[in-house]
Structures are given as C-alpha cells and as structure tokens.
Design an enzyme around this catalytic site. Sequence first.
Site, PDB file in Angstrom:
ATOM      1  N   HIS A   1       5.047   8.239  13.493  1.00 28.93           N
ATOM      2  CA  HIS A   1       4.098   7.139  13.700  1.00 28.93           C
ATOM      3  C   HIS A   1       4.833   5.870  14.094  1.00 28.93           C
ATOM      4  CE1 HIS A   1       5.320   6.178   9.615  1.00 28.93           C
ATOM      5  NE2 HIS A   1       4.448   5.200   9.467  1.00 28.93           N
TER       6      HIS A   1
ATOM      7  N   HIS B   1       0.809  -1.217   0.000  1.00 27.88           N
ATOM      8  CA  HIS B   1       0.000   0.000   0.000  1.00 27.88           C
ATOM      9  C   HIS B   1       0.846   1.273   0.000  1.00 27.88           C
ATOM     10  CE1 HIS B   1       0.770  -0.661   4.346  1.00 27.88           C
ATOM     11  NE2 HIS B   1       0.747   0.652   4.414  1.00 27.88           N
TER      12      HIS B   1
END
Length: 319
Positions: free
Chosen positions: A179, A115
């Site tokens: 993140h 992705h």
Amino acid sequence: MPIHLECLSHTPLRGYFDPAPDVVAEIDRVQAAARQRVRAFDPELIVVFAPDHFNGFFYDVMPPFCIGAAARAIGDFDSPAGPLPVPGELAEALAASVLAADIDVSLSYRMQVDHGFAEALDVLTCGLDRYPVVPVFINSVAPPMASLRRARLLGDATGRFLSRTGKRVLVVGSGGISHEPPVPELAGASAEVAERLIAGRNPSAEARTTRQARTVAAARSFTAGDSPLRPLNPEWDRAFLTQLAAGDLTVFDSMSNDAITRDGGKSAHEIRTWVAAFATLAACGLYRASLDYYRAIPEWIAGFATMHATPLSAAATAT
C-alpha cells in the site's frame, strides 16, 4: 509459556470510504473469529508491534524502534482514544532485555499511538484496556528505517524475554502489506510540511480534519484509477504471507528497503510489524500459521490480510 499470534492489516478509512457491503461483511466475520480466538486464549499480556503515521512519532527524534512504558491513543480517524494499561515495570524490563541483545530500542514514558495500534486492539479485544498491553513502535514510514533483519531480531529478542515471564502472551502485528497512502515525505517537502513532519504533535481539530479529508480524497481517486499512488501488488502480498507461514523468517534478511518500496509501495514497510511478531513467536519454538483472509482493497489503499499462529506444541496438545 503459552503464546498466541494474531497479525492483521489496519485502515483508517473504514467508515469513511468502504468497499462493497459484502466485502465489509466478510471482513467482519474474519475479525469476529479473531476476537473469539483471543477471548478463548484469555491473555495475561498483549505485546503489539505497530507503526505510526506521523501522529505520535516525528523527525525531532525518530527512533527505529520504541517500547512504551506508558502510552495513550490519540483517537485519529475515530479510532479509540485514551490511555493504554501498560505494565510499566515489565515494559522497562523488556527494553533492557532487548538492549542487552544488542538491538537498539528507545523507551518512552509518554508514547502517543494512533490507529495502527488502537484499531488492532479494538478489533481483537473490543477496546484499549481489557488486558495489560505493551506497545512496540516500529518506524515504517520515515526514512531512514531499520532493515527487516533488525525487525526480525527485535522480535526474536522480545520472544526470548517473554518466554521467561511465564505469562500467557498474545503477540499482535498490525500493519498493511502492499500500500502507498498519501503519507508526506521530508525529502523535498515545503517548509510548512517539513515542520509538521518534524514537530507535528497535537494538531488542531481543524488540521486533523483537513488531513483526514485529504486521505479520503486520495482513496477515492485511487479506487477510480486516477491516482499517482503505486498500485496494490497482490502477488507480492501473497508471497510474503506464504513465507511467514513457512517459518523460515531469515529469508527476509536479504529484502532491501528499496525493494520493498519498489514492489509493495512506500508504506509496505509496515510488513516489519508482521516479521517482528512472527519472530517473537518463533523464538518460543516452531509454529503453525493460518492465512485467514486476504484481499486487495483499493478503497482502503491496502492489501488487507489476517493471519494467526500457535506453537506446534500447543497444536499437538489440542489434537
């Protein structure tokens, strides 16, 4: 050579665990504007710098950088799947040119991308195959990793090669800022997890579903404030984005991998894709950059941003 840059965060969690509808709507608007810029630029070639999340690259052989001469998107988290229209000879020439610039890069004729690549292409071009594309993998989750300086030099070498092609090139950097999603680590892993990190290609549908459910559960826990994952760091994110816009990319040369992990989280190493993309643009001259969007989005465990940039020469011509 006409060149345009788009950098954007990606998330596998969209549609699985989303923020409030108004946040999703504002991201939709920002991404639609990016698509319009790409459509107006009408590239003859796209070069995408992106990471992998133990879907296509594993510890059986984990290169710091790899250029795809042929590639296929695997379709994880319902991202687009299928072959990428890679101009093989041009990708080979790019790899040879980067190697000649003393940057060690691998070449793959059977690259699998996840992705990280596919979402960026889908957002910007509504699919995988609208334009010829060369995928450039940058290892951002599997220690040991190349430094930010090496990522910058990779981009610089790529930009100098592209400047000789005469093509209209869209450069894309796809990666998160701060993140720390639940990506497993080889150090201390069980035998089962270690085997998956070493040789985990082409998992069963059941195994992929289980992994995706684990990621969604981690996002729910993170958003609820009941998670061991490192918090997002908007201040660090904004400082990084501001420095990209300032144009002196050499400031990143002194940023250590330990500092990135400490301040941004274990997956904040994906900033390498932004640095490489901006260095590609900078190799073609001074640029003007715009921060189009930033928000810390706990539901997606990501500092989420979008930037675009164009050469100063192009901006002057436009005015």
